[in-house]
Design an enzyme around this catalytic site. Structure first.
Site, mmCIF file in Angstrom:
data_model
loop_
_atom_site.group_PDB
_atom_site.id
_atom_site.type_symbol
_atom_site.label_atom_id
_atom_site.label_comp_id
_atom_site.label_asym_id
_atom_site.label_seq_id
_atom_site.Cartn_x
_atom_site.Cartn_y
_atom_site.Cartn_z
ATOM 1 N N GLU A 151 -33.307 75.148 -24.982
ATOM 2 C CA GLU A 151 -34.496 74.757 -24.659
ATOM 3 C C GLU A 151 -35.691 75.091 -25.523
ATOM 4 O OE1 GLU A 151 -33.015 72.909 -20.170
ATOM 5 O OE2 GLU A 151 -34.689 74.253 -20.351
ATOM 6 N N GLU B 213 -45.657 75.474 -15.080
ATOM 7 C CA GLU B 213 -45.161 76.976 -15.779
ATOM 8 C C GLU B 213 -45.981 77.948 -14.936
ATOM 9 O OE1 GLU B 213 -42.828 76.661 -17.637
ATOM 10 O OE2 GLU B 213 -43.307 74.668 -18.477
#
Lengths: 271, 424
Positions: free
Chosen positions: A46, A57
Site C-alpha cells: 500500500e 491518520e
C-alpha cells in the site's frame, strides 16, 4: 470483478501488506525503502500518495506526509515513482479523494484511474470515501480492472457491512480499532468480533490499524484474518532514520527485517 | 437510511471515514426528528434557552454616524450582543442541546478565533456536559483571552501543533478525536462546513438571525432591506443572516416569507482578501481566505465545496489578519448560492479591515471583531448597496485587542489611535 494480481496475493497463504508514504523523506530514499518492503516479504504494497489534510491518520503518518510533501512529492512525481519502483508485487494506492477528484475532469475520477493503471497500480484505498460517495470511482475502477478496497470500522453495522462488501473488490480493510492509524502495544479485541461478523463473506479480509509485531500478526491471522496491513510501525523506522540522519541502507535493512518478522508471524498464525 | 438530501447542487456530500458514517447517520436522524420536526419539543426548548441564556432577540440598530457617512440607512444586526459576544452561541447551544437529546456524554469542538470554542464551552457548562476544544497553536497565541474564557468555563483546550496551527488543522484534529470516541461523543462543528447534515443543521440553528432581521426591518423600516452584508470565513454568520432571504431553506415557508420581495434583497458575502489575492503555488500558500472569490471546487473536511488548493488538490495555507476567517474552505451552501448568483462574493484586504476596525469603533462606539470589520470595510467600496443596508455585526472585538494593536503598529493607518499614553 477483481484484479488477478491482488487475488493471487491472497491465494495460498496470508497476505502481508505493508504501507509507506511515497517520497518519505525523499524520492530516492523512499524508492529504496519501498523496495526493502518487497525484499522483506510483502505480498501487496500500500503506497501512500500524500494529501495535506489526512484526517484518518495518526501523528506517525501525518509526519510522514509532511516529510514527503516537503521533499517535493506531487501527484505527477508519485506516478513516476510507481514507474521507477522495482518490485514484483501488486501496488495499491492509498490516498484521499480530493487528489483523485482534481486529476479528473467532467467525466469524474476516470483520468486518475486510467493514469494509475498505466503506471502499474492495481487498486485503491481511499479513507475519506465512504460507500455514499463511491459510485463514480467504483465505476472507473471497474472499467479499468482495478480494485477499490473499502474500510470496515468497528462501528459499521450489518446493513452498511453488506453494502461495503458488495462495493469492495480485492479485499476488505478491517479497521482493528476506533481512531486513527498508529502502532499500538496490544491488539484490540474489537478485531476478533469484526472477523467473526465477516466470516461468512467470501472476500479476503486484511486487518490494519495498530499492528507492529510478529506476535500481533500471528494472533490476527490465527483469529481468522486473511492478511495484515502494517503502516505506522514501519514509518517509525523512517522517522527515526531521518531524525538521526542515518545512511539509507540502515533504515532499509531495519524495514526489511521488521517485514520478515511480520510475515513470519502471519505465516505462523496460519498453521 | 435517512432521506435528507446531503448536497446543495454540486456541493456538499459526506466525505468522511467509514468509522464516522454510523454517527453521521445517527446525527441525520436526530436532526430530522428534533430540529426539523421539533420532536419532544426540542426546538421549543432551544428557543427558550437561546432567549433566556443567550439574550435573544438581538437588536437591529440604526448606525447614525455611518448612515451619514455613506448617505444611506445603515442598520446593524447586533449579534455581538448575544451572550459570549458573537453569533456563535446559536449553533453551539443548539448542538450541545441536541447531543443531550441524543444521549451523548461528551462534547468536542474545534475553534479558530476562539469564538466557537468559547460559545461551546459556555453551552457545555450551561447544559452540564464535559467539553474539549481543539485549537491551532498559532491561534492559541493570537487569541489568549478566549483560551482563558474556555478554561474558566471548565473546558479542556488542546493546542494543535501540526501544520500552520490554524483552523484547518484544528478541524482535522477534532475529526481524529471523533473517529476515536464517536460512540459517546458529539462533535459540535463550528460553521456551515463538514459532512451533511452539519452544513444544513448549523444554518438552521443560526437562521434565527435572519428570521429576526426580517421581522425587525419590517417593524422598524417598513420593508425588507436592499442589501444584507456579512463577513464570510466558513460562513455561519453569513448563512445565518442570509438563510430566510434564500428560497432553499426548509424554513422559508415562514408565515412572513415573500419570495418575490426576498429576491430583491442583495446578499454580499465579504471574504478576507488577506495581504494579496495571488497564490504562491510553489510554497502552497494563498495569502488570503477568499475561497468563494478565488477558490476552485474540491473536497475538504467532509464536503465538496470551493477551496484554496493547488493544481494537484493539496490544500493551501490560507491567511487573514482575522483568525475567524482564516480557512481554506467555505460552506457548501454558500458555494452553491454564489454559483446561482444569489450571493455576491466580495473581499477586502487586511489593511482595509483594520482601518474599518478603528473607524467603526470610533464612529459607532462598538469595537467589532476583526472578522466583522471586513463587512464594514466593504461599505467603503462603491458597490450598489441601495438605500437600506443591514450589516451583520457577527461579533465584538474584545478578543482581538492585542492582535489589532499589534497589526496596527505595523501599518500607517490614518485613523488609528496612538498608544503613546504608555510612553514614559
Amino acid at each position: 470483478m477483481s484484479n488477478p494480481a491482488i487475488d493471487a496475493a491472497f491465494a495460498d497463504e496470508p497476505a502481508f501488506i505493508p504501507y509507506l508514504a511515497a517520497g518519505d523523506p525523499s524520492y530516492e530514499a523512499s524508492l529504496e525503502y519501498v523496495e526493502a518492503l518487497a525484499r522483506g516479504g510483502a505480498d501487496i504494497i500500500e503506497l501512500g500518495l500524500p494529501f495535506s489534510e489526512p484526517i484518518a491518520e495518526g501523528s506517525t503518518i501525518q509526519n510522514a506526509i509532511v516529510r514527503s510533501l516537503q521533499g517535493g512529492m506531487t501527484v505527477g512525481r508519485y506516478f513516476e515513482f510507481v514507474t521507477d519502483l522495482d518490485v514484483d508485487v501488486p501496488v495499491v494506492c492509498m490516498t484521499y479523494y480530493n487528489l483523485i477528484y482534481q486529476y479528473g475532469d467532467e467525466s469524474g475520477p476516470e483520468p486518475f484511474v486510467r493514469k494509475a493503471k498505466s503506471v502499474g497500480i492495481d487498486g485503491f484505498v481511499v479513507p475519506d470515501l465512504p460507500a455514499e460517495e463511491a459510485d463514480p470511482l467504483r465505476e472507473a475502477c471497474d472499467r479499468h480492472g482495478l480494485d477499490l478496497v473499502f474500510i470496515v470500522a468497528p462501528t459499521t453495522d450489518d446493513e452498511r457491512l453488506d453494502r461495503l462488501v458488495s462495493l469492495s473488490s480485492g479485499y476488505l480493510y478491517i479497521q482493528a480499532r476506533l481512531g486513527v492509524t498508529g502502532a499500538r502495544d496490544d491488539v484490540s479485541n474489537e478485531t476478533t468480533s469484526s472477523l467473526d461478523r465477516l466470516a461468512d463473506y467470501d472476500i479476503p479480509k486484511a486487518v490494519g490499524f495498530g499492528i507492529k509485531t510478529g506476535e500481533h500478526a500471528r494472533d490476527i491471522i490465527a483469529g481468522g484474518a486473511d492478511g495484515i496491513i502494517v503502516g505506522s510501525a514501519l514509518v517509525d523506522i523512517i522517522a527515526e532514520g531521518t531524525e538521526t540522519d542515518s545512511p539509507t541502507e540502515e533504515p532499509a535493512a531495519e524495514l526489511e527485517s521488521l517485514c520478515q518478522e511480520l510475515k513470519a508471524g502471519a505465516l505462523e498464525g496460519a498453521q | 437510511m435517512p432521506e435528507t438530501d446531503t448536497t446543495f447542487g454540486d456541493y456538499g456530500g459526506q466525505y468522511v471515514p467509514e468509522a464516522l458514517m454510523p454517527a453521521i447517520e445517527e446525527l441525520t436522524d436526530a436532526y430530522e426528528r428534533y430540529v426539523l420536526a421539533n420532536e419532544d419539543g426540542f426546538m421549543d426548548e432551544f428557543r427558550e434557552r437561546i432567549h433566556d441564556f443567550g439574550g435573544r432577540p438581538t437588536p437591529l440598530q440604526r448606525a447614525d454616524n455611518l448612515s451619514e457617512r455613506y448617505d444611506r440607512d445603515i442598520y446593524l444586526k447586533r449579534e455581538d450582543l448575544l451572550h459570549g459576544g458573537a453569533h456563535k452561541l446559536n449553533n453551539a447551544l443548539g448542538q450541545v442541546l441536541l447531543a443531550k437529546y441524543m444521549g451523548k456524554e461528551r462534547i468536542i469542538a474545534e475553534t479558530g478565533a476562539g469564538q466557537h470554542g468559547t460559545a461551546t464551552a459556555m453551552a457545555a457548562a450551561h447544559l452540564d456536559m464535559p467539553c474539549e476544544i481543539y485549537m491551532g497553536r498559532r491561534d492559541v497565541n493570537r487569541q489568549r483571552p478566549n483560551v482563558f474564557r474556555m478554561r474558566i468555563n471548565g473546558a479542556e483546550v488542546n493546542p494543535v501543533d501540526i501544520g500552520r496551527g490554524t483552523l484547518k488543522e484544528a478541524i482535522s484534529e477534532t475529526m481524529r478525536d471523533w473517529a476515536t470516541t464517536v460512540e459517546n461523543t458529539h462533535y459540535v462543528i463550528g460553521s456551515i462546513v463538514g459532512p451533511a447534515p452539519f452544513p444544513a443543521m448549523v444554518r438552521d440553528f443560526h437562521r434565527i438571525i435572519s428570521e429576526e432581521t426580517r421581522r425587525q426591518t419590517r417593524e422598524q423600516y417598513g420593508r425588507l432591506p436592499d442589501s444584507v452584508v456579512a463577513c464570510a470565513g466558513g460562513g455561519s454568520n453569513t448563512m445565518g443572516i442570509f438563510a430566510d432571504f434564500t428560497s432553499d431553506s426548509p424554513f422559508s415557508t415562514a408565515p412572513d416569507s415573500n419570495t418575490d420581495a426576498d429576491e430583491d434583497v442583495s446578499l454580499f458575502a465579504v471574504e478576507a482578501g488577506g495581504s494579496s489575492l495571488d497564490v504562491d503555488e510553489e510554497r502552497g500558500v494563498a495569502p488570503n481566505s477568499a475561497s468563494l472569490s478565488t477558490g476552485s471546487e474540491g473536497v475538504l473536511h467532509g464536503a465538496r465545496t470551493k477551496l484554496l488548493q493547488n493544481t494537484d488538490g493539496q490544500i493551501m495555507e490560507s491567511h487573514s489578519v482575522s483568525s475567524g476567517l482564516d480557512y481554506a474552505g467555505v460552506g457548501p451552501e454558500l458555494a452553491k448560492l454564489v454559483d446561482d448568483d444569489r450571493v455576491t462574493p466580495v473581499n477586502v484586504d487586511d489593511d482595509a479591515a483594520l482601518e474599518a476596525f478603528h473607524r467603526f469603533s470610533q464612529e459607532e462606539g462598538i469595537i467589532p471583531a476583526l472578522e466583522t470589520a471586513h463587512a464594514f470595510a466593504f461599505l467603503e467600496t462603491d458597490a450598489d448597496l441601495g438605500e437600506f443596508v443591514v450589516v451583520n455585526v457577527s461579533g465584538r472585538g474584545d478578543k482581538d485587542l492585542e492582535a489589532a494593536l499589534e497589526e496596527t503598529a505595523k501599518r500607517d493607518l490614518p485613523n488609528a489611535p496612538t498608544m503613546e499614553v504608555f510612553d514614559e
